[in-house]
Enzyme design. Structure first.
Site, mmCIF file in Angstrom:
data_model
loop_
_atom_site.group_PDB
_atom_site.id
_atom_site.type_symbol
_atom_site.label_atom_id
_atom_site.label_comp_id
_atom_site.label_asym_id
_atom_site.label_seq_id
_atom_site.Cartn_x
_atom_site.Cartn_y
_atom_site.Cartn_z
ATOM 1 C CG HIS A 1 -1.667 5.775 5.635
ATOM 2 N ND1 HIS A 1 -1.495 4.420 5.631
ATOM 3 C CD2 HIS A 1 -1.300 6.202 4.411
ATOM 4 C CE1 HIS A 1 -1.057 4.038 4.450
ATOM 5 N NE2 HIS A 1 -0.917 5.099 3.686
ATOM 6 C CD GLU B 1 1.975 3.313 8.965
ATOM 7 O OE1 GLU B 1 1.513 2.169 8.888
ATOM 8 O OE2 GLU B 1 1.741 4.196 8.118
ATOM 9 C CG ASP C 1 0.529 -0.972 6.644
ATOM 10 O OD1 ASP C 1 1.136 0.021 7.084
ATOM 11 O OD2 ASP C 1 -0.614 -0.906 6.140
ATOM 12 C CG HIS D 1 2.779 3.346 3.933
ATOM 13 N ND1 HIS D 1 2.182 2.249 3.365
ATOM 14 C CD2 HIS D 1 2.399 3.331 5.242
ATOM 15 C CE1 HIS D 1 1.485 1.594 4.279
ATOM 16 N NE2 HIS D 1 1.594 2.231 5.432
ATOM 17 C CD GLU E 1 -2.442 1.093 2.861
ATOM 18 O OE1 GLU E 1 -1.756 0.820 3.873
ATOM 19 O OE2 GLU E 1 -3.653 1.322 2.915
ATOM 20 C CG HIS F 1 -3.579 -2.846 5.926
ATOM 21 N ND1 HIS F 1 -3.428 -1.572 5.429
ATOM 22 C CD2 HIS F 1 -4.567 -3.422 5.185
ATOM 23 C CE1 HIS F 1 -4.285 -1.394 4.410
ATOM 24 N NE2 HIS F 1 -4.990 -2.493 4.260
ATOM 25 C CD GLU G 1 -7.146 0.299 5.308
ATOM 26 O OE1 GLU G 1 -6.259 -0.021 6.131
ATOM 27 O OE2 GLU G 1 -7.033 1.301 4.569
HETATM 28 ZN ZN ZN Z 1 0.658 1.775 7.207
HETATM 29 MN MN MN Z 2 -2.154 0.292 5.931
#
Ligand code: ZN
Ligand code: MN
Length: 259
Positions: A175, A180, A45, A36, A34, A120, A122
């Site tokens: 995010h 992170e 992630d 970032h 994904e 993650h 989701e």
């Molecule tokens: Zn992430």
């Molecule tokens: Mn994520």
């Protein structure tokens, strides 16, 4: 014997000996491929969930299974959405099936403690469904217990207060932001491009969702709040706290045998 925490670096014979002698918890990290932002890698992630899983495993004599590296579809409000090049997601049924299969296979090895370490946002409900279906497949006599967690829930308000002097924006907007980025600076500094930080302001979403998603709600960089206050010292503070508290959870969470 090889005393690595990484399951995929053991022979099946060494793995079987570890399982039979020590009943180690096996941690299964789950991530996503994904976007970032321009400054962090697509695999952030999974890199972070496997890194905290490895630190935790080292504290409790556990093992870390290879990461499930594709996650459920990125949502605009917590991952930027599916419209970014590089974001590569799976349908819910695919993720559910992977977790269901993992539960069944690890039970077959004679394992009693499986820990699903989510990185993650989701993924959460599909991990729950995979665990539920896996345990249903195994039936009531199974000896396997499963713990599921999101690693960021092990950060205390005190530590978040130290990291966010101006107030914590919440995990969803984090995010590709300070948490992170700081943890990546701690674990994988060579993968972070601090020279490419975006100055997009924090995303401001309405309290509803639209389908197809409104891509113009999402900052063009894919970063949902600023990462500019990130540093490796904060990353180490967060990473150490998460690993220490996850280790405590593993010690106490599996205390009761299956009833
Ligand atoms: Zn992430
Ligand atoms: Mn994520």
């Amino acid at each position: 014997m090889n005393n690595t925490v990484w399951m995929n670096q053991l022979s099946w014979v060494d793995y079987q000996t570890r399982v039979q002698q020590d009943q180690p918890p096996v941690l299964l990290p789950v991530g996503a491929l994904e976007q970032h932002g321009p400054h962090l890698p697509l695999g952030t992630d999974g890199l972070l969930s496997s890194a905290v899983a490895a630190d935790t495993a080292a504290l409790v004599g556990g093992l870390v299974a290879p990461t499930l590296s594709y996650g459920y579809k990125s949502q605009p409000k917590c991952g930027g959405g599916q419209h970014f090049c590089g974001t590569t997601s799976v349908d819910a049924a695919t993720l559910i099936g992977q977790v269901r299969d993992a539960v069944r296979e690890f039970a077959r090895h004679g394992l009693t403690k499986l820990v699903i370490v989510n990185g993650h946002y989701e993924n959460q409900w599909f991990l729950i469904e995979g665990i539920d279906l896996g345990l249903r497949d195994l039936g009531p006599d199974a000896k396997l217990q499963v713990m599921r967690l999101e690693y960021w829930d092990f950060m205390t308000p005190d530590t978040l207060g130290d990291v966010f002097r101006d107030g914590f924006p919440g995990f969803a907007l984090e995010h590709a932001a300070v948490l992170e980025t700081s943890m990546m600076l701690h674990y994988h500094p060579n993968l972070v491009r601090m020279d490419l930080l975006s100055d997009d302001g924090p995303a401001d979403f309405p309290p509803y969702d639209m389908y197809p998603p409104r891509t113009d709600w999402v900052p063009a960089s894919g970063v949902l709040s600023s990462a500019k206050d990130s540093d490796a010292v904060k990353g180490k503070l967060l990473a150490d706290e998460v690993a220490r508290r996850m280790a405590e959870a593993l010690r106490s969470g599996f205390e009761r045998p299956v009833q």
